[in-house]
Design a protein around this motif. Sequence first.
Motif, mmCIF file in Angstrom:
data_model
loop_
_atom_site.group_PDB
_atom_site.id
_atom_site.type_symbol
_atom_site.label_atom_id
_atom_site.label_comp_id
_atom_site.label_asym_id
_atom_site.label_seq_id
_atom_site.Cartn_x
_atom_site.Cartn_y
_atom_site.Cartn_z
ATOM 1 N N LEU A 51 0.722 -1.132 0.032
ATOM 2 C CA LEU A 51 -0.049 0.048 0.230
ATOM 3 C C LEU A 51 0.949 1.197 -0.010
ATOM 4 N N ARG A 52 0.311 2.357 -0.490
ATOM 5 C CA ARG A 52 0.988 3.539 -0.457
ATOM 6 C C ARG A 52 0.029 4.580 0.210
ATOM 7 N N ALA A 63 -7.539 22.962 -1.862
ATOM 8 C CA ALA A 63 -6.333 22.609 -1.864
ATOM 9 C C ALA A 63 -6.094 21.135 -1.566
ATOM 10 N N ALA A 64 -7.257 20.656 -0.950
ATOM 11 C CA ALA A 64 -7.179 19.038 -0.851
ATOM 12 C C ALA A 64 -7.549 18.340 -1.982
ATOM 13 N N SER A 65 -8.230 18.774 -3.017
ATOM 14 C CA SER A 65 -8.400 18.353 -4.353
ATOM 15 C C SER A 65 -7.178 18.212 -4.990
ATOM 16 N N GLU A 66 -6.533 19.487 -4.974
ATOM 17 C CA GLU A 66 -5.177 19.700 -6.013
ATOM 18 C C GLU A 66 -4.242 18.676 -5.276
ATOM 19 N N LYS A 67 -4.170 18.510 -4.027
ATOM 20 C CA LYS A 67 -3.254 17.493 -3.251
ATOM 21 C C LYS A 67 -3.508 16.141 -3.696
ATOM 22 N N LEU A 68 -4.802 15.772 -3.776
ATOM 23 C CA LEU A 68 -5.225 14.345 -4.104
ATOM 24 C C LEU A 68 -5.005 14.075 -5.574
ATOM 25 N N ALA A 69 -5.261 15.443 -6.403
ATOM 26 C CA ALA A 69 -4.841 15.074 -7.855
ATOM 27 C C ALA A 69 -3.504 14.639 -7.924
ATOM 28 N N CYS A 70 -2.526 15.564 -7.164
ATOM 29 C CA CYS A 70 -1.005 15.251 -7.444
ATOM 30 C C CYS A 70 -0.655 13.724 -6.984
ATOM 31 N N LEU A 71 -1.425 13.390 -5.820
ATOM 32 C CA LEU A 71 -1.129 12.115 -5.400
ATOM 33 C C LEU A 71 -1.450 11.004 -6.123
ATOM 34 N N LEU A 72 -2.810 11.195 -6.878
ATOM 35 C CA LEU A 72 -3.157 10.038 -8.031
ATOM 36 C C LEU A 72 -2.102 9.969 -9.238
ATOM 37 N N LYS A 73 -1.806 11.297 -9.543
ATOM 38 C CA LYS A 73 -1.031 11.291 -10.741
ATOM 39 C C LYS A 73 0.427 10.700 -10.342
ATOM 40 N N ILE A 78 3.635 4.874 -10.521
ATOM 41 C CA ILE A 78 4.544 3.739 -9.804
ATOM 42 C C ILE A 78 3.506 2.606 -9.244
ATOM 43 N N SER A 79 2.237 2.438 -9.127
ATOM 44 C CA SER A 79 1.521 1.449 -8.646
ATOM 45 C C SER A 79 1.604 0.162 -9.112
ATOM 46 N N ARG A 80 2.160 0.045 -10.260
ATOM 47 C CA ARG A 80 2.598 -1.627 -10.939
ATOM 48 C C ARG A 80 3.651 -2.089 -10.285
ATOM 49 N N ASP A 81 4.663 -1.157 -9.902
ATOM 50 C CA ASP A 81 5.911 -1.513 -9.216
ATOM 51 C C ASP A 81 5.686 -1.753 -7.804
ATOM 52 N N GLY A 83 3.453 -4.061 -6.240
ATOM 53 C CA GLY A 83 2.858 -5.228 -5.867
ATOM 54 C C GLY A 83 1.475 -5.712 -6.237
ATOM 55 N N LYS A 84 0.907 -6.863 -6.256
ATOM 56 C CA LYS A 84 -0.284 -7.189 -6.886
ATOM 57 C C LYS A 84 -1.500 -6.591 -5.987
ATOM 58 N N TYR A 85 -1.439 -6.379 -4.774
ATOM 59 C CA TYR A 85 -2.469 -5.800 -3.952
ATOM 60 C C TYR A 85 -2.229 -4.364 -3.712
ATOM 61 N N ALA A 86 -1.996 -3.722 -5.059
ATOM 62 C CA ALA A 86 -1.741 -2.327 -4.588
ATOM 63 C C ALA A 86 -3.062 -1.630 -4.397
ATOM 64 N N SER A 87 -2.863 -0.256 -3.666
ATOM 65 C CA SER A 87 -3.726 0.687 -3.263
ATOM 66 C C SER A 87 -3.231 1.770 -2.791
ATOM 67 N N LEU A 88 -3.869 2.995 -2.976
ATOM 68 C CA LEU A 88 -3.456 4.409 -2.665
ATOM 69 C C LEU A 88 -4.658 4.711 -1.420
ATOM 70 N N VAL A 89 -3.864 4.784 -0.217
ATOM 71 C CA VAL A 89 -4.975 5.200 0.987
ATOM 72 C C VAL A 89 -4.691 6.715 1.356
ATOM 73 N N VAL A 90 -5.488 7.526 1.098
ATOM 74 C CA VAL A 90 -5.449 8.839 1.580
ATOM 75 C C VAL A 90 -6.244 9.164 2.670
ATOM 76 N N PHE A 91 -5.630 9.850 3.944
ATOM 77 C CA PHE A 91 -6.102 10.167 5.171
ATOM 78 C C PHE A 91 -6.370 12.051 4.805
ATOM 79 N N PHE A 92 -7.555 12.408 5.195
ATOM 80 C CA PHE A 92 -7.802 13.673 5.172
ATOM 81 C C PHE A 92 -7.879 14.370 6.670
ATOM 82 N N ASN A 93 -7.374 15.658 6.817
ATOM 83 C CA ASN A 93 -7.670 16.372 8.031
ATOM 84 C C ASN A 93 -8.815 16.595 8.211
ATOM 85 N N SER A 94 -9.974 15.798 8.982
ATOM 86 C CA SER A 94 -11.431 16.217 9.005
ATOM 87 C C SER A 94 -11.606 16.549 10.358
#
Length: 248
Positions: A51-52, A63-73, A78-81, A83-94
């Motif tokens: 996981l990342r 600002a959070a939308s722009e940060k998430l867009a950067c994270l996804l890009k 690199i996601s395919r590098d 592992g086979k159970y890849a996921s991006l987990v994003v925590f937000f200051n809520s």
Amino acid sequence: MLWSKSLIDQQGEKLTPWQKAAYGHFSAVMCDEEHPYPCVPGKQGFQTDTLRFGFADDPRNQAASEKLACLLKQYGEISRDTGKYASLVVFFNSEEIVADDQSIDSYQDIFWGLLNRVHELDESPWPEDIAKDPHHHTWEFCFDGEPYFAFCATPAHTMRKSRHFPYFLVAFQPRWVFDEINSSTAFGQKLKKVIRKRLIDYDEAEPHPSLKWYGQEDNYEWKQYFLSDDDSTLSQCPFLNMQKKIKS
């Protein structure tokens, strides 16, 4: 901007207090063997450092939308590098949202508002093999040419414990992860049975009726992104207001 489990173990002191708290809770959930988390691939992904992770501000802000867009890009590159159970987990200051004691419906609006704003920041064309209409069974949220299954958890969820998290959380699983985990493979069919049983035990409730396989003609992925505490679901996908941009 992307963190791995091993990097946080080594340099976790660089995280802010709320970031440490959010990641610490996630780690505790993934490591709980007495009440094992239902998503087997997610749990294995955490244990194998697949996981990342990313952190962003209040999800209601641009600002959070722009940060998430950067994270996804960055993640898509690199996601395919990882592992086979890849996921991006994003925590937000809520913390401010929690203080306002927002309802599940409010969090649902926040989630779809976030996804819509992130889509507006996408400079890549929509993948040709992914339907543009959310009410088509092959639709999936896409960013920078990559289709993702999105999963949202919130502080307001109480009945469905698998969708509860003390911070607003959104996870993105690349669609290619499911190439071997689907209804056409023996492994996928077996895994589905295991996950469903664990989900019932974890939530102490029957799975939401919207939980189905990608590609089934009666399945709509957007309905699974944000589940209600009961069995209700929206009649229309909130992502529809972006269709004009996608088609242009």
